[in-house]
Design a protein around this motif. Structure first.
Motif, PDB file in Angstrom:
ATOM      1  N   MET A   1       0.838  -1.197   0.000  1.00 40.87           N
ATOM      2  CA  MET A   1       0.000   0.000   0.000  1.00 40.87           C
ATOM      3  C   MET A   1       0.872   1.245   0.000  1.00 40.87           C
ATOM      4  O   MET A   1       1.998   1.222   0.483  1.00 40.87           O
ATOM      5  N   GLY A 357      -7.543  -9.063   4.337  1.00 42.64           N
ATOM      6  CA  GLY A 357      -8.501  -8.244   3.570  1.00 42.64           C
ATOM      7  C   GLY A 357      -9.112  -7.156   4.423  1.00 42.64           C
ATOM      8  O   GLY A 357      -9.193  -5.991   4.004  1.00 42.64           O
ATOM      9  N   ASN A 358      -9.534  -7.507   5.622  1.00 46.17           N
ATOM     10  CA  ASN A 358     -10.188  -6.517   6.483  1.00 46.17           C
ATOM     11  C   ASN A 358      -9.240  -5.393   6.887  1.00 46.17           C
ATOM     12  O   ASN A 358      -9.643  -4.242   6.998  1.00 46.17           O
ATOM     13  N   ILE A 360      -6.726  -4.255   5.084  1.00 47.43           N
ATOM     14  CA  ILE A 360      -6.558  -3.374   3.920  1.00 47.43           C
ATOM     15  C   ILE A 360      -7.805  -2.493   3.740  1.00 47.43           C
ATOM     16  O   ILE A 360      -7.710  -1.291   3.485  1.00 47.43           O
ATOM     17  N   LYS A 361      -8.963  -3.081   3.913  1.00 50.80           N
ATOM     18  CA  LYS A 361     -10.213  -2.317   3.795  1.00 50.80           C
ATOM     19  C   LYS A 361     -10.254  -1.152   4.766  1.00 50.80           C
ATOM     20  O   LYS A 361     -10.784  -0.090   4.458  1.00 50.80           O
ATOM     21  N   PHE A 363      -8.134   0.839   5.521  1.00 57.05           N
ATOM     22  CA  PHE A 363      -7.445   2.021   5.012  1.00 57.05           C
ATOM     23  C   PHE A 363      -8.318   2.895   4.119  1.00 57.05           C
ATOM     24  O   PHE A 363      -7.896   3.957   3.672  1.00 57.05           O
ATOM     25  N   ASN A 364      -9.520   2.464   3.851  1.00 58.85           N
ATOM     26  CA  ASN A 364     -10.491   3.335   3.168  1.00 58.85           C
ATOM     27  C   ASN A 364     -10.945   4.476   4.076  1.00 58.85           C
ATOM     28  O   ASN A 364     -11.429   5.493   3.602  1.00 58.85           O
TER      29      ASN A 364
ATOM     30  N   LYS B  25      -9.353   1.265  -1.608  1.00 61.21           N
ATOM     31  CA  LYS B  25      -8.697  -0.040  -1.573  1.00 61.21           C
ATOM     32  C   LYS B  25      -9.640  -1.133  -2.069  1.00 61.21           C
ATOM     33  O   LYS B  25      -9.242  -2.280  -2.217  1.00 61.21           O
ATOM     34  N   THR B  26     -10.890  -0.776  -2.191  1.00 63.72           N
ATOM     35  CA  THR B  26     -11.918  -1.787  -2.447  1.00 63.72           C
ATOM     36  C   THR B  26     -12.733  -1.469  -3.694  1.00 63.72           C
ATOM     37  O   THR B  26     -12.703  -0.353  -4.193  1.00 63.72           O
ATOM     38  N   ALA B  75     -14.251 -10.992   1.513  1.00 59.60           N
ATOM     39  CA  ALA B  75     -15.203 -10.148   0.780  1.00 59.60           C
ATOM     40  C   ALA B  75     -16.406  -9.887   1.683  1.00 59.60           C
ATOM     41  O   ALA B  75     -16.934 -10.811   2.296  1.00 59.60           O
ATOM     42  N   ASP B  95     -18.377  -5.805  -0.888  1.00 57.59           N
ATOM     43  CA  ASP B  95     -17.133  -5.109  -1.203  1.00 57.59           C
ATOM     44  C   ASP B  95     -15.964  -6.081  -1.164  1.00 57.59           C
ATOM     45  O   ASP B  95     -15.872  -6.943  -0.294  1.00 57.59           O
ATOM     46  N   VAL B  97     -11.607  -6.504  -1.799  1.00 57.14           N
ATOM     47  CA  VAL B  97     -10.347  -5.770  -1.840  1.00 57.14           C
ATOM     48  C   VAL B  97      -9.833  -5.783  -3.275  1.00 57.14           C
ATOM     49  O   VAL B  97      -9.933  -6.790  -3.978  1.00 57.14           O
TER      50      VAL B  97
END
Lengths: 421, 424
Positions: A1, A357-358, A360-361, A363-364, B25-26, B75, B95, B97
């Motif tokens: 990232m 995954g969570n 990284i998410k 960072f939204n 990111k998604t 997801a 959603d 990634v």
């Protein structure tokens, strides 16, 4: 990232962290002190003996800092197009704002008001009515009640068993002098952290922060002496039941962590390992979750969480249910079965993927990044090392954690029952 | 910066909106199946998401569905009901990634995610021409618990109850999850037929936001939604112009620790009307934040409450003012609250109130653009109201609002119902 953090410890001891989020309109800053509801016994700098302060005072102080001689700080933020807020939890008091314009002015205001208390006898008295209503609001919140009662059952003495806001009675004892004492002890930059995130130039932001602090003088206090009562490993009570105006019973079950007393990367590793473990055993894709769901004991509102601090730790498992006693028994039996049959490696791999995954998410969301960062910062953890640690952790680590944590001996449960009509 | 939504109608009554941006990111996907909010169908519609989540032909258990999604690096997926004006909408929400942030050799997450969404939405697990009976029965029970769950959140309860009393004879009074008494008469075969009809004839909107190729999304969507479609139903408009005959007061008693006061008002203005933006500013001045009249007077000056706010339902033309107070302070709080409304009507509005409110609304609109879910939600309101605006247009409209227009919007406000939840 692509996100990076610029950090610096200022001369006065304040830790500053800045993250650029390109393309975002929203700018978010949070200024926090390592001082929460559990810090109710400590030594005031320059004195020798510890004092004990009324329950709920950290939260009360949070409310009162928003008042300055000129009036309300929130109004000033609103004038500058920002919305401000604050929160107090067991270990932290945090002040924050978000805005899309006039970021540096708002940042100055944030530092200015937190560093300048203005308590008077009158404004302290006036706040009691407002906080009393906040406390009463939580008394009607079954989700909060069931959780609080669980902590009261798990802990004998540790102040984590006391409501963060205190009680209607305890806040009546709070006065101006004690508020100043708490302020002097805990609002020294050495004990604080500032985190800002948004599309701004980090060097410029750092400059602004440093020049704001240049005009202020602080004495070095060193480590604050805080006292917590000695907490036995054992739980206090197996079960607490309360009646409330609800449509169905509510159930929370907790396990007291006996492996405590450290922070830093060791704690981060334990934190992640424990979360993987809980998901493997009782997450949405687990066998036990499916069984409990099909028996009509739980639904989508069932949740799992782990709270790991240096001196205490516990997990919370639960949700609404038609039959709390049966759910309690079924979970204990399910755990026993896992202990006998062992954990499944595929479940482990999959849940790890989910956690990547969570993360990284997350960072939204600028505010998620900021609040998560500071909550781990006070545990001497840099949360940006999360992925690194997630990769280091092995299946064996999770198995080992399972062999010590989630021991039925160290569990309590809390139940809210509908009022009898 | 964000792109804008590009629109294409891909099948009869199915519109696809794509916003291509590399800010997140998604990749976020939402599918909305619109239905009219009606007495006869409200509970049926509400049950569908619960049953769909339990399994589809290719993944017959929710455990398999979750396992599949977790393998896609967690997801996010859900199906739920939302209520907008007098519409009841089934919302599919996903959603994933973006592959580029994941370990090398990870690809096709979006395609795999969409595949799951499609299967869950269009190939549910069936038996004897209806939904799986076991799932159907279990989920009836889950829905019932969700209907009753409102009772457990007294703050939300006091707002919902106020609207129910206020809109007694209007469809808006129906709760999004329906009514307990309807559950008995439902049947898995009829429910599936009903759902099948919805998929064939109801308007469907698909939103995709993230780092995607617009044309490729249209192509994929065309393949996904090959459902036979035709005779697309028009969703009847929401009733807005309901007269207030007489102000109502409703007192409800429960064993509670705090009184909850809700005032229901008619605004006679909805999103899409010329005076919508003045109403939005009017609501902001009244109770839309710490600078508002209600916060300043009920909380800061009189110390009566911890929370007090006003909120508009922009597709229905109603407003609610809510606060949590001491039981004995009912009259006092009601008086102060009414005084704030009449001040607004009489034009007692300071420059500070005006400018702080505008700044707050503009800032929150800009922040919406940082959140894909919120962006889609806001855009959906425009699709429903038939007035599609970009966020920049909305901001311009807010900037233009004058004090005079705010006062005019305020003078349309009519108090309809006072609701108080108090102790037994």
């Amino acid at each position: 990232m692509k996100e990076r953090i610029v950090s610096k410890v200022l001369d006065n001891g304040l830790s500053v962290f800045l993250m650029r989020k390109k393309g975002y309109n929203k700018k978010f800053a949070i200024y926090a002190t390592h001082y929460g509801s559990i810090d109710n016994e400590f030594v005031i700098p320059g004195e020798e003996k510890p004092i004990k302060v009324p329950d709920g005072i950290a939260h009360f102080l949070e409310h009162k800092l928003f008042e300055e001689e000129y009036g309300s700080v929130m109004d000033r933020f609103a004038e500058q197009g920002a919305s401000s807020n604050a929160y107090t939890n067991y270990t932290t008091t945090a002040y924050l704002f978000s805005c899309t314009d006039r970021f540096y002015e708002n940042l100055d205001l944030l530092i200015d008001f937190v560093q300048k208390p203005y308590f008077t006898k009158e404004n302290v008295e006036k706040e009691k009515g407002i906080i009393e209503q906040e406390i009463r609001m939580y008394l009607d919140d079954p989700g909060w009640r069931v959780f609080m009662n669980l902590l009261k059952a798990l802990y004998h003495k540790h102040p984590v068993r006391i409501d963060i806001a205190g009680s209607v009675e305890s806040i009546r004892q709070i006065d101006m002098d004690t508020l100043y004492k708490c302020y002097e002890t805990f609002y020294n930059p050495e004990n604080m952290v500032l985190f800002a995130v948004g599309d701004f130039d980090e060097a410029e932001a750092l400059n602004k922060i440093e020049s704001n602090f240049k005009k202020r003088k602080y004495e070095v206090h060193g480590k604050i002496k805080r006292f917590y009562p000695e907490e036995p490993k054992e739980i206090y009570k197996t079960k607490i039941v309360e009646n409330l105006s609800v449509s169905e019973p509510l159930f929370h079950m907790g396990f007291k962590d006996t492996d405590v007393g450290y922070d830093g990367s060791k704690l981060l590793k334990k934190d992640i390992t424990t979360r993987i473990l809980l998901d493997m055993i009782l997450g949405r894709s687990s066998k036990l979750y499916r069984q409990l769901y099909e028996e009509g004991l739980i639904d989508d509102r069932f949740s799992l969480d782990y709270e790991g601090q240096k001196d205490y730790g516990f997990c919370v498992i639960g949700g609404p249910t038609r039959d709390p006693e049966m759910l309690h028994d079924r979970i204990l039996k399910g755990l026993e079965e896992y202990k006998v049959k062992g954990l499944n490696k595929e479940d482990y791999e999959r849940n790890k993927k989910k956690m990547i995954g969570n993360y990284i998410k997350g960072f939204n969301s600028p505010e998620f990044i900021a609040t998560t960062f500071i909550s781990y910062h006070f545990k001497n953890i840099n949360i940006l090392q999360y992925l690194e640690y997630l990769n280091i952790i092995t299946f064996k680590d999770v198995e080992e954690r399972f062999s010590s944590f989630l021991d039925p001996k160290y569990h309590s449960y809390s139940v809210i029952l509908p009022d009898e009509k | 910066m964000n792109g804008v939504f590009v629109k294409k109608e891909i099948n009869d009554g199915i519109r696809v909106f794509v916003n291509s941006t590399d800010k997140f990111k998604t990749i976020t996907v939402k599918v909305f199946v619109h239905q009219s909010l009606r007495e006869e169908t409200v509970t049926k519609t509400a049950l569908i998401p619960f049953v769909l989540k339990r399994g589809c032909e290719f993944m017959p258990t929710s455990q398999e569905i979750t396992t599949y999604l977790e393998n896609l690096y967690g997801a996010g997926f859900d199906v739920d009901i939302i209520k907008k004006g007098e519409r009841q909408i089934i919302e599919f929400d996903m959603d994933v990634v973006n592959d580029k942030f994941l370990p090398p050799n990870t690809e096709g997450l979006l395609e795999k995610g969409l595949q799951a969404l499609k299967e869950i939405m269009m190939n549910p697990l069936l038996e004897n021409g209806g939904f799986n009976k076991t799932y159907f029965e279990q989920e009836k029970d889950v829905l019932l618990r969700n209907i009753k769950d409102l009772f457990n959140n007294k703050r939300a309860y006091a707002v919902e109850r106020c609207f129910q009393e206020m809109c007694r004879d209007e469809r808006f009074s129906l709760y999004k999850y329906g009514k307990e008494e309807d559950l008995e008469d439902l049947d898995p075969v009829k429910l599936y037929d009903y759902y099948d009809e919805m998929l064939k004839h109801n308007p469907i909107d698909v939103f995709v936001m993230g780092d995607v190729d617009v044309e490729k999304v249209f192509e994929t969507a065309e393949k996904m939604f090959k459902y036979p479609r035709g005779n697309i139903k028009a969703i009847p408009p929401t009733l807005v112009d309901k007269k207030v005959e007489k102000e109502k007061t409703v007192i409800e008693k429960q064993k509670v620790n705090q009184g909850k006061l809700s005032l229901g008002l008619r605004t006679y203005t909805v999103y899409g009307d010329d005076d919508y933006y003045p109403l939005l500013v009017c609501n902001g001045i009244l109770g839309g934040g710490v600078h508002s009249k209600l916060f300043q007077n009920v909380r800061e000056k009189a110390s009566l409450a911890y929370y007090v706010f006003s909120r508009i339902e922009k597709l229905k033309g109603v407003m609610v003012i809510a606060s949590g107070i001491e039981f004995k302070d009912y009259d006092k709080t009601l008086d102060i609250t009414k005084k704030q409304i009449s001040d607004l009507k009489n034009g007692v509005i300071s420059d500070y109130e005006m400018s702080a409110t505008k700044k707050m609304i503009i800032s929150s609109l800009k922040e919406v653009a940082d959140n894909p879910m919120a962006t889609i939600n806001l855009y959906l309101d425009g699709v429903i109201a038939g007035k599609i605006e970009e966020i920049d247009d909305m901001i311009k409209n807010i900037e233009k609002v004058t004090k005079q227009e705010v006062v005019e919007a305020a003078n349309k406000l009519k108090l309809d119902t006072v609701y108080f939840l108090t102790q037994e």
